[in-house]
Design a protein around this motif. Sequence first.
Motif, short mmCIF file in Angstrom:
data_model
loop_
_atom_site.label_atom_id
_atom_site.label_comp_id
_atom_site.label_asym_id
_atom_site.label_seq_id
_atom_site.Cartn_x
_atom_site.Cartn_y
_atom_site.Cartn_z
N CYS A 45 1.11 -0.93 0.38
CA CYS A 45 -0.07 0.33 -0.20
C CYS A 45 0.88 0.97 0.14
N TYR A 46 2.65 1.70 0.10
CA TYR A 46 3.41 2.22 -0.38
C TYR A 46 3.86 2.05 -1.22
N GLY A 47 3.36 1.38 -2.75
CA GLY A 47 4.06 1.04 -3.38
C GLY A 47 5.36 -0.11 -3.54
N GLN A 48 5.36 -0.55 -2.19
CA GLN A 48 6.71 -1.54 -2.44
C GLN A 48 6.19 -3.21 -3.95
N ILE A 56 -2.08 -6.36 5.65
CA ILE A 56 -1.53 -4.86 5.83
C ILE A 56 -2.58 -3.50 5.24
N ASP A 57 -2.45 -4.32 3.49
CA ASP A 57 -2.71 -3.20 2.68
C ASP A 57 -4.74 -2.93 2.59
N ASN A 58 -5.60 -4.87 3.22
CA ASN A 58 -6.75 -4.12 3.77
C ASN A 58 -7.00 -3.04 4.70
N MET A 59 -5.96 -2.98 5.53
CA MET A 59 -6.39 -2.24 6.74
C MET A 59 -6.35 -1.03 6.11
N ALA A 60 -5.28 -0.56 5.34
CA ALA A 60 -5.46 0.81 4.44
C ALA A 60 -6.29 0.72 3.39
#
Length: 509
Positions: A45-48, A56-60
């Motif tokens: 979610c930060y571009g990795q 964690i992406d789903n948290m975002a």
Amino acid sequence: MKNRNLFLLSTGLVLTASGAYAQKTPKPNIIYIMCDDMGYGDLGCYGQPYISTPNIDNMAKEGMRFTQAYAGSPVSAPSRASFMTGQHSGHCEVRGNKEYWRNVPMVKYGDNEDFSVVGQHPYDPDHVIIPEIMKDNGYTTGMFGKWAGGYEGSVSTPDKRGIDEYYGYICQFQAHLYYPNFLNRYSKSMGDTAVVRVVMDENIKYPMFGKEYFKRPQYSADMIHEEAMKWLDKQDGKQPFFGIFTYTLPHAELAQPEDSILTGYQKKFFVDKTWGGSEGSRYNASVHTHAQFAGMITRLDYYVGEVMKKLKEKGLDENTIVIFTSDNGPHEEGGADPTFFGRDGKLRGLKRQCYEGGIRIPFIVRWPGKVAAGTVNDHQCAFYDLMPTFCDIIGVKNYTKKYGNKKKKETDYFDGISIMPTLLGQEGQKEHDFLYWEFDETDQIGVRVGDWKMVVKKGKPFLYNLATDIHEDHDVAAQHPDIVKQMKDIIKSQHTPNPNFSVTLPEFD
């Protein structure tokens, strides 16, 4: 009337002055997940682009992702101290990784020698920390992972600082081994009266360094997560809970079980690197270092997914705030290669540096029905903002007056500003006049004012405009003496002397 009032209390209903019924809202639960040495760009979610982090992406997606959130320090112990104390590192007692295991007698675990006392410099016992505030307001508290806020037997260990249940590493140096000789525990429910050592009986059959080390079966990251999940599973919603899950992943050493997570990345990174190890640092040799690092982050992501799943299973999801972050920027220890995983080069610097790469961190907040899903926010905040934020969330007014220690301190510093308005999408969010860091081991100071950023290295100031130079390549100190003076004045006003830690201050005009 007495029986009627009992019924109202048991059902969570209260009778207002007007006689109307209202639902009593229970205090929200809080889970704070802080991983170890994950860089700003290490999540999808930060571009990795290389590492899978679906949970964690789903948290975002379901919460708020911050783009200008900062750690308390560019290294572990003082960054955690900033979170715990609500102080920046010019005021906090802990400003570096001062160790207390050096020059102590050794003890034996099987044929392995280890230290008789382990841990870091203690938090100031005369200044309140977050778990103590939560306990004072009716919360049950659990912490699982790295403590790093005092050595064994010191004035600041989990049993003395508001923690009901603890399991993990008191000492961050011990956490260099993922298959350790022992972990630490403090459990009220088990009758512990102080922090104890839990010996890893299966691990100590094998040496601490070398090929035989990898026969050790007790993997600390999994064991710590299992204890966190047991604690979470015991929560029934009758008492609010505060969980601090300080997972040690993805910090070196690069080691983990040979399961599908690791083997999947070994196939993905077919051309990979090896690293020879460092016995003195307790980093064992590693092959497939890219696969190991990526696997550790995906393993951490799996833990986060299990936490979210458990909250939903128990019906606690909507009344629980979950925060995910990292203690500082990415490391290059134990064979890790942050250049490979951060190829976009967006931020300059690593762990131990006050450049953006050392202190700007991933920060995600999920609170269903309160924090708007899928929002991205550029509010500038730091770890020391979490104490006032949590106090706002649980309804503590004027926390500095209530918890400041005027009896023993001429000034008891509290440096944070609540980010509650930002989280709730409300007007009136107060902003910092500046953000501040100092770190003795590399002799650096960092100050941010708006888009201006100054890094002082061994007393010499360097000035950058982050609006046009996010990578901090172009020192413009000579062109802006007025800004440099403003930053120096901030340092002069914020730095307090500390006999255990020191930095070189710039020359003041």
